[in-house]
Scaffold this motif. Structure first.
Motif, PDB file in Angstrom:
ATOM      1  N   THR A  12     -42.189  43.061   3.743  1.00 46.76           N
ATOM      2  CA  THR A  12     -41.056  42.508   4.477  1.00 46.76           C
ATOM      3  C   THR A  12     -41.341  42.479   5.974  1.00 46.76           C
ATOM      4  OG1 THR A  12     -40.010  44.679   4.676  1.00 46.76           O
ATOM      5  CG2 THR A  12     -39.348  43.321   2.796  1.00 46.76           C
ATOM      6  N   VAL A  13     -40.563  41.657   6.651  1.00 49.80           N
ATOM      7  CA  VAL A  13     -40.539  41.657   8.111  1.00 49.80           C
ATOM      8  C   VAL A  13     -39.081  41.760   8.526  1.00 49.80           C
ATOM      9  CG1 VAL A  13     -40.650  39.118   8.185  1.00 49.80           C
ATOM     10  CG2 VAL A  13     -41.143  40.451  10.246  1.00 49.80           C
ATOM     11  N   ALA A  14     -38.785  42.760   9.358  1.00 49.64           N
ATOM     12  CA  ALA A  14     -37.438  42.961   9.887  1.00 49.64           C
ATOM     13  C   ALA A  14     -37.397  42.381  11.298  1.00 49.64           C
ATOM     14  CB  ALA A  14     -37.088  44.445   9.899  1.00 49.64           C
ATOM     15  N   ALA A  15     -36.498  41.422  11.506  1.00 49.99           N
ATOM     16  CA  ALA A  15     -36.416  40.724  12.790  1.00 49.99           C
ATOM     17  C   ALA A  15     -35.074  40.978  13.474  1.00 49.99           C
ATOM     18  CB  ALA A  15     -36.649  39.234  12.584  1.00 49.99           C
ATOM     19  N   GLY A  16     -34.683  42.234  13.539  1.00 53.24           N
ATOM     20  CA  GLY A  16     -33.445  42.611  14.230  1.00 53.24           C
ATOM     21  C   GLY A  16     -32.230  41.897  13.668  1.00 53.24           C
ATOM     22  N   SER A  57     -47.023  33.971   4.965  1.00 50.43           N
ATOM     23  CA  SER A  57     -45.878  33.115   4.682  1.00 50.43           C
ATOM     24  C   SER A  57     -44.636  33.997   4.686  1.00 50.43           C
ATOM     25  CB  SER A  57     -46.025  32.452   3.309  1.00 50.43           C
ATOM     26  OG  SER A  57     -47.143  31.598   3.290  1.00 50.43           O
ATOM     27  N   VAL A  58     -43.654  33.610   5.502  1.00 47.86           N
ATOM     28  CA  VAL A  58     -42.410  34.374   5.617  1.00 47.86           C
ATOM     29  C   VAL A  58     -41.269  33.496   5.117  1.00 47.86           C
ATOM     30  CG1 VAL A  58     -40.859  35.591   7.184  1.00 47.86           C
ATOM     31  CG2 VAL A  58     -43.328  35.617   7.623  1.00 47.86           C
ATOM     32  N   ALA A  59     -40.539  33.998   4.116  1.00 43.16           N
ATOM     33  CA  ALA A  59     -39.416  33.257   3.531  1.00 43.16           C
ATOM     34  C   ALA A  59     -38.170  33.515   4.373  1.00 43.16           C
ATOM     35  CB  ALA A  59     -39.189  33.702   2.095  1.00 43.16           C
ATOM     36  N   THR A  60     -37.738  32.502   5.127  1.00 46.79           N
ATOM     37  CA  THR A  60     -36.568  32.635   5.997  1.00 46.79           C
ATOM     38  C   THR A  60     -35.476  31.663   5.526  1.00 46.79           C
ATOM     39  OG1 THR A  60     -37.050  30.898   7.624  1.00 46.79           O
ATOM     40  CG2 THR A  60     -38.181  33.027   7.918  1.00 46.79           C
ATOM     41  N   PRO A  61     -34.255  31.840   6.014  1.00 43.07           N
ATOM     42  CA  PRO A  61     -33.177  30.913   5.641  1.00 43.07           C
ATOM     43  C   PRO A  61     -33.443  29.470   6.083  1.00 43.07           C
ATOM     44  CG  PRO A  61     -32.257  32.922   6.555  1.00 43.07           C
ATOM     45  CD  PRO A  61     -33.746  32.981   6.774  1.00 43.07           C
ATOM     46  N   ILE A  62     -34.311  29.268   7.071  1.00 44.98           N
ATOM     47  CA  ILE A  62     -34.610  27.896   7.526  1.00 44.98           C
ATOM     48  C   ILE A  62     -35.913  27.377   6.913  1.00 44.98           C
ATOM     49  CG2 ILE A  62     -33.288  28.110   9.658  1.00 44.98           C
ATOM     50  CD1 ILE A  62     -36.000  28.487  11.130  1.00 44.98           C
ATOM     51  N   GLY A  63     -36.400  28.061   5.893  1.00 46.22           N
ATOM     52  CA  GLY A  63     -37.618  27.626   5.221  1.00 46.22           C
ATOM     53  C   GLY A  63     -38.763  28.598   5.442  1.00 46.22           C
ATOM     54  N   VAL A  64     -39.872  28.330   4.771  1.00 48.37           N
ATOM     55  CA  VAL A  64     -41.046  29.189   4.879  1.00 48.37           C
ATOM     56  C   VAL A  64     -41.718  28.972   6.233  1.00 48.37           C
ATOM     57  CG1 VAL A  64     -43.322  29.704   3.928  1.00 48.37           C
ATOM     58  CG2 VAL A  64     -41.413  29.232   2.392  1.00 48.37           C
ATOM     59  N   PHE A  97     -31.650  38.938  13.307  1.00 50.69           N
ATOM     60  CA  PHE A  97     -31.950  37.730  12.531  1.00 50.69           C
ATOM     61  C   PHE A  97     -32.119  38.031  11.049  1.00 50.69           C
ATOM     62  CE2 PHE A  97     -33.167  36.604  16.841  1.00 50.69           C
ATOM     63  CZ  PHE A  97     -32.495  35.397  16.985  1.00 50.69           C
ATOM     64  N   GLY A  98     -32.342  39.309  10.700  1.00 52.24           N
ATOM     65  CA  GLY A  98     -32.426  39.683   9.294  1.00 52.24           C
ATOM     66  C   GLY A  98     -33.791  40.210   8.886  1.00 52.24           C
ATOM     67  N   THR A  99     -33.914  40.482   7.589  1.00 51.73           N
ATOM     68  CA  THR A  99     -35.157  40.961   6.984  1.00 51.73           C
ATOM     69  C   THR A  99     -35.578  39.946   5.941  1.00 51.73           C
ATOM     70  OG1 THR A  99     -34.554  43.264   7.374  1.00 51.73           O
ATOM     71  CG2 THR A  99     -36.221  42.854   5.688  1.00 51.73           C
ATOM     72  N   PHE A 100     -36.870  39.608   5.959  1.00 48.08           N
ATOM     73  CA  PHE A 100     -37.377  38.552   5.107  1.00 48.08           C
ATOM     74  C   PHE A 100     -38.621  39.008   4.347  1.00 48.08           C
ATOM     75  CE2 PHE A 100     -35.808  36.811   9.173  1.00 48.08           C
ATOM     76  CZ  PHE A 100     -34.612  36.282   8.711  1.00 48.08           C
ATOM     77  N   ASP A 101     -38.844  38.387   3.188  1.00 55.64           N
ATOM     78  CA  ASP A 101     -40.052  38.653   2.415  1.00 55.64           C
ATOM     79  C   ASP A 101     -41.253  37.985   3.080  1.00 55.64           C
ATOM     80  OD1 ASP A 101     -38.683  40.103   0.476  1.00 55.64           O
ATOM     81  OD2 ASP A 101     -38.357  38.344  -0.789  1.00 55.64           O
ATOM     82  N   VAL A 102     -42.384  38.680   3.040  1.00 59.37           N
ATOM     83  CA  VAL A 102     -43.622  38.139   3.588  1.00 59.37           C
ATOM     84  C   VAL A 102     -44.743  38.338   2.575  1.00 59.37           C
ATOM     85  CG1 VAL A 102     -44.168  40.273   4.831  1.00 59.37           C
ATOM     86  CG2 VAL A 102     -45.189  38.152   5.580  1.00 59.37           C
ATOM     87  N   THR A 103     -45.594  37.330   2.453  1.00 59.20           N
ATOM     88  CA  THR A 103     -46.786  37.427   1.624  1.00 59.20           C
ATOM     89  C   THR A 103     -47.980  36.963   2.453  1.00 59.20           C
ATOM     90  OG1 THR A 103     -46.469  35.187   0.742  1.00 59.20           O
ATOM     91  CG2 THR A 103     -45.568  37.019  -0.558  1.00 59.20           C
ATOM     92  N   GLY A 104     -49.160  37.395   2.049  1.00 58.69           N
ATOM     93  CA  GLY A 104     -50.344  36.994   2.777  1.00 58.69           C
ATOM     94  C   GLY A 104     -51.559  36.914   1.867  1.00 58.69           C
ATOM     95  N   GLN A 105     -52.479  36.063   2.272  1.00 57.58           N
ATOM     96  CA  GLN A 105     -53.741  35.917   1.575  1.00 57.58           C
ATOM     97  C   GLN A 105     -54.825  35.663   2.619  1.00 57.58           C
ATOM     98  OE1 GLN A 105     -52.726  32.607  -0.915  1.00 57.58           O
ATOM     99  NE2 GLN A 105     -53.414  31.096   0.563  1.00 57.58           N
ATOM    100  N   PRO A 106     -56.088  35.907   2.281  1.00 57.72           N
ATOM    101  CA  PRO A 106     -57.148  35.676   3.251  1.00 57.72           C
ATOM    102  C   PRO A 106     -57.103  34.233   3.737  1.00 57.72           C
ATOM    103  CG  PRO A 106     -57.995  36.842   1.360  1.00 57.72           C
ATOM    104  CD  PRO A 106     -56.592  36.415   1.015  1.00 57.72           C
TER     105      PRO A 106
END
Length: 102
Positions: A86-90, A10-17, A92-101
């Motif tokens: 985090t994920v850095a997308a040039g 799940s990546v939290a972006t300005p346009i939603g998750v 477009f910005g840097t966003f928080d990312v979380t993950g689960q199995p």
């Protein structure tokens, strides 16, 4: 839990998750695999595992008015059956990312 396997990101972006399905394979400290997002299958490149920190890149072409090639660089810490970072997308910005199995 190992970093290897299938993850639901799940990546939290300005346009939603934004959600993605990540499949990681490990060969020593090298990571390979794929990520499915928005009906596209993207190959993992430059994947590295250093202790509990994993990093990898995916490249996606986005067409808005013109085609834009975006390299997204993920850096996450794996703790048990969770990952976060985090994920850095040039430009477009840097966003928080979380993950689960998953």
């Amino acid at each position: 839990m190992s970093v290897e396997g299938t993850w639901k990101l799940s990546v939290a972006t300005p346009i939603g998750v934004q959600e993605a399905r990540l499949v990681l394979r490990r060969d020593g400290d090298r990571l390979t695999g794929s990520m499915e997002h928005d009906k596209a299958s993207l190959e993992i490149v430059d994947g590295v595992l250093d202790g509990d920190v994993a990093s990898w890149k995916v490249v996606k072409v986005i067409t808005v008015v013109v085609k834009v090639r975006v390299t997204a660089t993920f850096t996450v810490t794996v703790e048990g059956d969770r990952m976060h970072g985090t994920v850095a997308a040039g430009k477009f910005g840097t966003f928080d990312v979380t993950g689960q199995p998953g």
